[in-house]
Write an enzyme that holds these catalytic residues in place. Structure first.
Site, PDB file in Angstrom:
ATOM      1  N   HIS A 115      -6.078  -7.253  -0.464  1.00  8.52           N
ATOM      2  CA  HIS A 115      -6.267  -5.839  -0.790  1.00  8.52           C
ATOM      3  C   HIS A 115      -5.460  -5.434  -2.023  1.00  8.52           C
ATOM      4  CE1 HIS A 115      -6.916  -6.282   3.606  1.00  8.52           C
ATOM      5  NE2 HIS A 115      -7.948  -5.479   3.367  1.00  8.52           N
ATOM      6  N   HIS A 120       0.815  -1.214   0.000  1.00  4.79           N
ATOM      7  CA  HIS A 120       0.000   0.000   0.000  1.00  4.79           C
ATOM      8  C   HIS A 120       0.851   1.268   0.000  1.00  4.79           C
ATOM      9  CE1 HIS A 120      -3.679  -2.209   0.410  1.00  4.79           C
ATOM     10  NE2 HIS A 120      -3.291  -2.785   1.516  1.00  4.79           N
ATOM     11  N   ASP A 177      -2.387 -10.576  -2.281  1.00  4.26           N
ATOM     12  CA  ASP A 177      -2.968 -10.119  -1.019  1.00  4.26           C
ATOM     13  C   ASP A 177      -4.458  -9.817  -1.260  1.00  4.26           C
ATOM     14  OD1 ASP A 177      -1.937  -8.591   1.750  1.00  4.26           O
ATOM     15  OD2 ASP A 177      -3.736  -7.693   0.864  1.00  4.26           O
TER      16      ASP A 177
HETATM   17  N1  LIG Z   1     -10.040  -0.976   9.970  1.00  2.00           N
HETATM   18  C1  LIG Z   1     -10.204  -2.070   9.025  1.00  2.00           C
HETATM   19  C2  LIG Z   1      -9.781  -1.566   7.678  1.00  2.00           C
HETATM   20  C3  LIG Z   1      -8.310  -1.769   7.524  1.00  2.00           C
HETATM   21  N2  LIG Z   1      -7.762  -0.892   6.529  1.00  2.00           N
HETATM   22  C4  LIG Z   1      -6.366  -1.198   6.178  1.00  2.00           C
HETATM   23  C5  LIG Z   1      -6.207  -2.578   5.619  1.00  2.00           C
HETATM   24  C6  LIG Z   1      -4.742  -2.804   5.304  1.00  2.00           C
HETATM   25  C7  LIG Z   1      -4.466  -4.184   4.781  1.00  2.00           C
HETATM   26  C8  LIG Z   1      -3.030  -4.379   4.483  1.00  2.00           C
HETATM   27  S1  LIG Z   1      -2.647  -5.865   3.618  1.00  2.00           S
HETATM   28 ZN   LIG Z   2      -4.158  -7.020   2.697  1.00  2.00          ZN
END
Ligand SMILES: NCCCNCCCCCS
Ligand SMILES: [Zn+2]
Length: 343
Positions: A198, A160, A196
Site C-alpha cells: 500500500h 499510513h 509495502d
Molecule cells: N478492509 C480491507 C481494506 C483494508 N484497508 C486498510 C489496509 C491497510 C494496510 C496497511 S499496510
Molecule cells: Zn500494506
C-alpha cells in the site's frame, strides 16, 4: 543483523475491523509479532534487543500535538460518551465540509483524526504504538552509531499515519519519526523506501514539502487499491520538496520481475540522491497469498529484494510495516533481511 523487539507491541488487542461491511477480527493481529520473532530466532539472524524509551518528543517532531492527545484519550472519551463498541469513525470532514473545526464530541472528533474506518481504537493501542516507535528509533540509532544494518520489529505499522491522522492500522509513523530523528542528530539526507503493498500516504504527507527526505513508494495503483486518494505518479513533491517524492503505482497482479525492475529505478534514485541513511518501510503484503493485497511476489523473491537493497551500500534500517498472510510473514520478512546480509 540486530533486531529490536518488544512484547509491548502486542498490547494493541483490537477486537474488530470493519471489512466488507462486517466487523471481523483485525488482519493486523498481535500474532504477527510472534511469527516474525520466531523466524528471526530460527534462522539465527542475530542478537535480539529491547528498545530504549524515547518518550513523546520524537513523535511530536512529526505529528500534531492535538492528534497525539486525541489518540491518548480517545478510548476513555468514547467510553465516557456511553458508546459500547470499539471507537470507529463514522463521519469525516469530506468535500465542502469544514476541516478547521475539531469537534468537542468524540463521535465527530474521531472522524476528524481518522483516515479510514477499518482501524478501530482500543485500550493498549497507544502503548503499543509507543513501543513500536521506540523500536524504530532504537534501530535507527544503532545504524547511525555503527553503520551496521538493523531490523525494527514494529507493530502497529506506521506508514499510513499522517501528521494528524490515524488509519490503515497505523497511529505513529515509525519511519517518519526515525527519519526526523536522524535529521535532528546530524544527518543531512535520508531516503525512505516504502515497499509495502500500500502507498505510504502518511509518510508522503509528512515530508511532501521537504528536500532532506527522499520518499519513494512502490504500491498497488490507488485507482484500485487502498488508500485510493493518494499515491499517484504525478505526486512529485511541493515547493522545495519538488522532485523528492516518487510514487510507483503498479497494477494488480504485478509479479516479481516487474516489481524488481521498478525497485531498481527507485534504487538508482536513492543512489543519485546520495542518501546518508536508508529507512526501508518493509511491508510484505506484496506476497502472492496476502488476503487484502494483489501483487504476486513469492517467498523466495524477498531474498533477491534484500540483495538488491544491499548493493546500494548505504547504512540501512528496516522497519516492519504490513503483511497479513500471517503464517508466512516471518519467512517473507526475514528473507529480505537474510538476502541483505547475503547469508
Ligand atoms: N478492509 C480491507 C481494506 C483494508 N484497508 C486498510 C489496509 C491497510 C494496510 C496497511 S499496510
Ligand atoms: Zn500494506
Amino acid at each position: 543483523m540486530l533486531t529490536f523487539h518488544s512484547e509491548d507491541t502486542k498490547k494493541r488487542q483490537a477486537k474488530t475491523e470493519l471489512h466488507a461491511g462486517e466487523l471481523v477480527a483485525p488482519f493486523e493481529c498481535p500474532e504477527r509479532v510472534d511469527i516474525v520473532i520466531d523466524r528471526v530466532r530460527k534462522v539465527g539472524l542475530g542478537e535480539i534487543r529491547s528498545p530504549d524509551a524515547y518518550g513523546l518528543d520524537p513523535v511530536l517532531a512529526v505529528h500534531d500535538r492535538r492528534y497525539i492527545e486525541f489518540l491518548e484519550n480517545a478510548c476513555d472519551d468514547w467510553a465516557a460518551a456511553g458508546f459500547k463498541g470499539e471507537p470507529i469513525p463514522s463521519i469525516w470532514p469530506t468535500r465542502r465540509l469544514r476541516d478547521d473545526v475539531i469537534p468537542a464530541n468524540i463521535d465527530g472528533r474521531i472522524g476528524y483524526y481518522a483516515l479510514a474506518a477499518e482501524t478501530s481504537l482500543c485500550l493498549g493501542t497507544f502503548a503499543a504504538a509507543q513501543a513500536s516507535k521506540d523500536i524504530a528509533l532504537s534501530a535507527l540509532d544503532h545504524v547511525m552509531r555503527t553503520g551496521e544494518p538493523a531490523f525494527g520489529l514494529c507493530r502497529p505499522p506506521g506508514h499510513h499515519a499522517a501528521v494528524d491522522q490515524f488509519g490503515g492500522y497505523c497511529f505513529f509513523n515509525n519511519a517518519a519519526i526515525a527519519a526526523q530523528h536522524a535529521l535532528n542528530n546530524g544527518m543531512k539526507k535520508v531516503a525512505i523506501l516504502d515497499i509495502d503493498f500500500h502507498h505510504g500516504n502518511g509518510t508522503q504527507d509528512i515530508f511532501y514539502e521537504r528536500d532532506d527526505v527522499l520518499f519513494l513508494s512502490l504500491h498497488g495503483d490507488p485507482r484500485d487499491e487502498f488508500p485510493y486518494f493518494l499515491g499517484f505518479a504525478d505526486e512529485t513533491g511541493r515547493g522545495k520538496g519538488e522532485g523528492f517524492n516518487v510514487n510507483y503505482p503498479l497494477p494488480s497482479g504485478t509479479d516479481y520481475a516487474t516489481w524488481a525492475s521498478t525497485l531498481d529505478d527507485a534504487i538508482q534514485r536513492i543512489a543519485a540522491y546520495q542518501a546518508e541513511i536508508l529507512i526501508v518501510s518493509l511491508g510484505v503484503d506484496t506476497f502472492e497469498n496476502d488476503p487484502i493485497s494483489s501483487f504476486k511476489l513469492k517467498s523466495e523473491d524477498y531474498i533477491d529484494c534484500g540483495r538488491r537493497l544491499k548493493a546500494l551500500g548505504i547504512p540501512t534500517t528496516f522497519l516492519l510495516e504490513g503483511g497479513y498472510a500471517v503464517e508466512e510473514i516471518g519467512i517473507n520478512t526475514v528473507n529480505v533481511l537474510t538476502g541483505f546480509e547475503g547469508t
